[in-house]
Design a protein around this motif. Structure first.
Motif, PDB file in Angstrom:
ATOM      1  N   UNK A 191     -40.299  49.463   9.584  1.00 19.03           N
ATOM      2  CA  UNK A 191     -40.269  50.870  10.008  1.00 19.03           C
ATOM      3  C   UNK A 191     -38.848  51.411  10.004  1.00 19.03           C
ATOM      4  N   UNK A 192     -37.878  50.525  10.306  1.00 12.66           N
ATOM      5  CA  UNK A 192     -36.477  50.905  10.124  1.00 12.66           C
ATOM      6  C   UNK A 192     -36.206  51.131   8.638  1.00 12.66           C
ATOM      7  N   UNK A 193     -36.683  50.225   7.798  1.00 13.52           N
ATOM      8  CA  UNK A 193     -36.478  50.359   6.352  1.00 13.52           C
ATOM      9  C   UNK A 193     -37.105  51.653   5.842  1.00 13.52           C
ATOM     10  N   UNK A 194     -38.313  51.948   6.324  1.00 11.26           N
ATOM     11  CA  UNK A 194     -38.983  53.186   5.921  1.00 11.26           C
ATOM     12  C   UNK A 194     -38.126  54.399   6.290  1.00 11.26           C
ATOM     13  N   UNK A 195     -37.553  54.370   7.498  1.00  7.80           N
ATOM     14  CA  UNK A 195     -36.708  55.489   7.948  1.00  7.80           C
ATOM     15  C   UNK A 195     -35.523  55.673   7.016  1.00  7.80           C
ATOM     16  N   UNK A 196     -34.891  54.554   6.628  1.00 13.26           N
ATOM     17  CA  UNK A 196     -33.664  54.665   5.829  1.00 13.26           C
ATOM     18  C   UNK A 196     -33.966  54.974   4.363  1.00 13.26           C
ATOM     19  N   UNK A 197     -35.116  54.532   3.854  1.00 15.94           N
ATOM     20  CA  UNK A 197     -35.524  54.943   2.497  1.00 15.94           C
ATOM     21  C   UNK A 197     -35.850  56.440   2.506  1.00 15.94           C
ATOM     22  N   UNK A 198     -36.580  56.878   3.544  1.00 10.78           N
ATOM     23  CA  UNK A 198     -36.906  58.317   3.654  1.00 10.78           C
ATOM     24  C   UNK A 198     -35.627  59.150   3.750  1.00 10.78           C
ATOM     25  N   UNK A 199     -34.645  58.624   4.471  1.00 15.15           N
ATOM     26  CA  UNK A 199     -33.360  59.328   4.575  1.00 15.15           C
ATOM     27  C   UNK A 199     -32.705  59.452   3.197  1.00 15.15           C
ATOM     28  N   UNK A 226     -42.777  57.244  15.101  1.00 10.70           N
ATOM     29  CA  UNK A 226     -43.645  58.337  14.641  1.00 10.70           C
ATOM     30  C   UNK A 226     -43.047  59.692  15.020  1.00 10.70           C
ATOM     31  N   UNK A 227     -42.495  59.774  16.228  1.00  6.94           N
ATOM     32  CA  UNK A 227     -41.928  61.056  16.657  1.00  6.94           C
ATOM     33  C   UNK A 227     -40.660  61.387  15.873  1.00  6.94           C
ATOM     34  N   UNK A 228     -39.846  60.357  15.586  1.00  6.13           N
ATOM     35  CA  UNK A 228     -38.625  60.603  14.794  1.00  6.13           C
ATOM     36  C   UNK A 228     -38.974  61.033  13.371  1.00  6.13           C
ATOM     37  N   UNK A 229     -39.987  60.387  12.765  1.00  7.90           N
ATOM     38  CA  UNK A 229     -40.364  60.720  11.382  1.00  7.90           C
ATOM     39  C   UNK A 229     -40.859  62.164  11.293  1.00  7.90           C
ATOM     40  N   UNK A 360     -32.461  51.456  13.081  1.00  9.71           N
ATOM     41  CA  UNK A 360     -31.913  52.761  12.694  1.00  9.71           C
ATOM     42  C   UNK A 360     -33.050  53.720  12.319  1.00  9.71           C
ATOM     43  N   UNK A 361     -32.933  54.962  12.788  1.00 12.87           N
ATOM     44  CA  UNK A 361     -33.846  56.031  12.375  1.00 12.87           C
ATOM     45  C   UNK A 361     -33.197  56.833  11.264  1.00 12.87           C
ATOM     46  N   UNK A 362     -31.870  56.877  11.297  1.00 11.02           N
ATOM     47  CA  UNK A 362     -31.023  57.544  10.302  1.00 11.02           C
ATOM     48  C   UNK A 362     -29.646  56.903  10.471  1.00 11.02           C
ATOM     49  N   UNK A 363     -28.672  57.253   9.614  1.00  9.37           N
ATOM     50  CA  UNK A 363     -27.361  56.621   9.799  1.00  9.37           C
ATOM     51  C   UNK A 363     -26.765  56.913  11.181  1.00  9.37           C
ATOM     52  N   UNK A 392     -37.966  57.989  25.401  1.00 13.82           N
ATOM     53  CA  UNK A 392     -38.608  58.755  24.330  1.00 13.82           C
ATOM     54  C   UNK A 392     -37.954  60.127  24.102  1.00 13.82           C
ATOM     55  N   UNK A 393     -37.373  60.702  25.112  1.00 14.94           N
ATOM     56  CA  UNK A 393     -36.762  62.022  24.903  1.00 14.94           C
ATOM     57  C   UNK A 393     -35.261  61.985  25.149  1.00 14.94           C
ATOM     58  N   UNK A 394     -34.601  61.045  24.502  1.00 13.57           N
ATOM     59  CA  UNK A 394     -33.155  60.901  24.692  1.00 13.57           C
ATOM     60  C   UNK A 394     -32.402  61.929  23.844  1.00 13.57           C
ATOM     61  N   UNK A 395     -31.248  62.387  24.316  1.00  8.71           N
ATOM     62  CA  UNK A 395     -30.427  63.295  23.503  1.00  8.71           C
ATOM     63  C   UNK A 395     -29.851  62.576  22.281  1.00  8.71           C
ATOM     64  N   UNK A 396     -29.422  63.369  21.291  1.00  3.61           N
ATOM     65  CA  UNK A 396     -28.865  62.795  20.053  1.00  3.61           C
ATOM     66  C   UNK A 396     -27.695  61.867  20.351  1.00  3.61           C
TER      67      UNK A 396
END
Lengths: 419, 105
Positions: A191-199, A226-229, A360-363, A392-396
């Motif tokens: 799921x990390x890999x999916x996030x970084x490929x999507x990025x 799921x929420x990040x995607x 990672x969700x993004x870099x 779940x609702x953390x700031x950036x």
């Protein structure tokens, strides 16, 4: 007490103290062998050498290529060279390194049989061989198919292959990732890999899309992913779970086709992560059970099937502990302590272990799962009330902090394991 | 004569064992850290700089921080989840061990 008898007593005492000061392990009489130089094996071998214990590491590769952060390599955000670690520091610390393949363990004779025919006797053996991809589990997905559709689930050439395929893909291409059922190495890894490929697609190939075909409905850090995607990659990532027909049933690499329970796909690039099991040597030496993994005692990590063999890292059935680099390193330290005590005729202590996995969700953003574990009813179980995932609702800023911590953790743990 | 020597040896060994048990002599048995302590250094190298280093922290400071993480008095990304896995006694033992171990990595 007369002076002469006191003197005699002191002499006797010092001789006695010397005896006690020199447990068999420290004198180099007891032979400790480690098979496998990954996070588990390297951590244990280096720890033993630093503790002045005579230790031999059997590892055929000259360089270890680490999996954690390798999804950043696939996403084009990190060079593979930063994943490479040599065994030079271990040797300098006193580890005897044998660069051979260990073929089999003769449990009855307490010997490791090497590829070159040599037999190495041991008093205690640490087996840390990692995982093998099961090339018999998914119809059509064998070693040959992996050269067309990489698994990239062992870092190195496979990582480079997937990265190269993504880089060569034209904008508008489609990417498939097949994800296996549990258990497998690094539960949140796909799921990390999916996030970084999507990025990567969103940034460089915006008309392309990644579809995840998953053999399960629940996964690690699911709601956070799921929420990040939804926020980050609404047009570039789609997850298809088991109940929506996501399980891949066949791969036809020659026809460039991937078949799920629900549909047939003709992807430009496919990353097939197959089911896994403990590495070959564990299987052929009778150290795996019918699941393909190695049952262990949760206090000492000693095999339930082979006395004097301790299994740590991804190959072990470690109860609630996931198969991760952090867990492997934590298990190595506990196992070494238990082995030293056993070799010294002392009872092992009941351990507590920790795991932390960053994804990672993004870099710029990462999330984590953490857990504390202890033996309970013969397995490693989570300490009630501890552990869990990031808020779940953390700031950036908090997601950025965890991304920074992920990089710092990698620097730190690789320094501890490899120097 | 042999019997006397054997008796003296036995006495010497008994004294040594007593001193080892009472901690009077340096401990020659395996010095196992308290449960959980070994996992800390995977992130917090005691002499390095990666991640929040524990360099310069006293046992008291470490134990206090862990207690505050456990009760959510101190903000954290992750340590609140770890700290809840250890009770007061375990936390103190880890803090003492970590503070004493600095410089020995």
């Amino acid at each position: 007490m007369r002076l002469s008898s006191r003197r005699h007593l002191l002499k006797t005492m010092s001789a006695g103290a010397l005896l006690l000061a020199a447990p068999a392990v420290a004198q180099g009489r007891a032979k400790l062998i480690v098979i496998g130089g990954g996070f588990a094996g390297a951590s244990l071998a280096r720890g033993a050498a630093k503790g002045k214990i005579d230790v031999t590491l059997i590892e055929p590769n000259e360089v270890y290529i680490a999996c954690p952060l390798s999804n950043l390599v696939i996403g084009g955000l990190r060079p593979l060279i930063d994943q490479r670690f040599s065994y030079g520091r271990l040797v300098a610390d006193g580890v005897t390194l044998i660069q051979e393949m260990a073929e089999r363990i003769d449990v009855a004779a307490r010997q490791v049989l090497l590829a070159d025919g040599k037999a190495l006797p041991y008093d205690r053996l640490i087996l840390a061989p990692g995982v093998d991809m099961r090339f018999d589990a998914l119809p059509g997905y064998d070693e040959q198919a992996a050269t067309v559709y990489p698994h990239a689930w062992k870092a190195g050439a496979q990582t480079n292959l997937l990265r190269a395929q993504l880089a060569a893909m034209a904008d508008g291409g489609s990417v498939i990732m097949a994800i296996p059922a549990n258990p497998y190495r690094c539960p949140p890894g796909p799921y990390e890999r999916a996030s970084l490929i999507a990025h990567y697609l969103k940034t460089h190939k915006p008309r392309s899309k990644l579809i995840l075909l998953d053999a399960k409905d629940q996964f690690s850090k699911q709601s956070l992913f799921l929420s990040a995607w939804k926020t980050l990659y609404p047009d570039h990532l789609e997850w298809v779970g088991l109940s929506a027909g996501g399980k891949v049933t066949e791969v036809r690499a020659v026809d460039k086709t991937v078949i799920s329970e629900f549909a047939t796909y003709r992807p430009t690039v496919a990353n097939i992560i197959p089911p896994q099991r403990a590495a070959h040597i564990a299987l052929v030496s009778g150290i795996t059970d019918r699941t393909g993994w190695c049952p262990i005692d949760p206090v000492t990590f000693e095999s339930r099937l082979a006395p004097h063999v301790h299994v740590i890292g991804d190959a072990a059935i470690a109860g609630a502990m996931p198969k991760s680099a952090f867990a492997a390193n934590a298990q190595a330290k506990i196992c070494l302590d238990a082995v030293m005590r056993l070799m010294n005729g002392e009872a092992p202590l009941t351990p507590k272990l920790i795991n932390t996995c960053y994804s990672f969700l993004s870099p710029q953003a990462a999330i984590s799962v953490a857990g504390v574990y202890q033996p309970a009813n013969g397995v490693l179980a989570e300490v009630p009330g501890s552990g869990g995932v990031s808020a779940s609702h953390a700031p950036a800023s908090e997601r950025q902090a965890e991304a920074d911590f992920a990089h710092a953790w990698f620097r730190n743990i690789t320094q501890e394991a490899f120097g | 004569m042999r019997g006397k020597q054997a008796r003296q040896r036995a006495l010497g060994l008994a004294v040594v064992l007593h001193f080892v048990r009472t901690g009077f002599l340096p401990l020659h048995a395996v010095e196992s850290p308290p449960p959980g302590a070994l996992a800390c250094t995977s992130c917090h190298h005691l002499d390095g700089v990666a991640l929040p280093s524990l360099r310069g922290f006293s046992a008291d400071q470490i134990a206090t921080a862990m207690r505050q993480f456990r009760t959510n008095e101190r903000p954290a990304t992750l340590m609140n989840r770890i700290a809840k896995g250890f009770n007061e006694e375990e936390t103190n033992a880890i803090a003492i061990w970590l503070a004493a171990r600095r410089g020995k990595q």
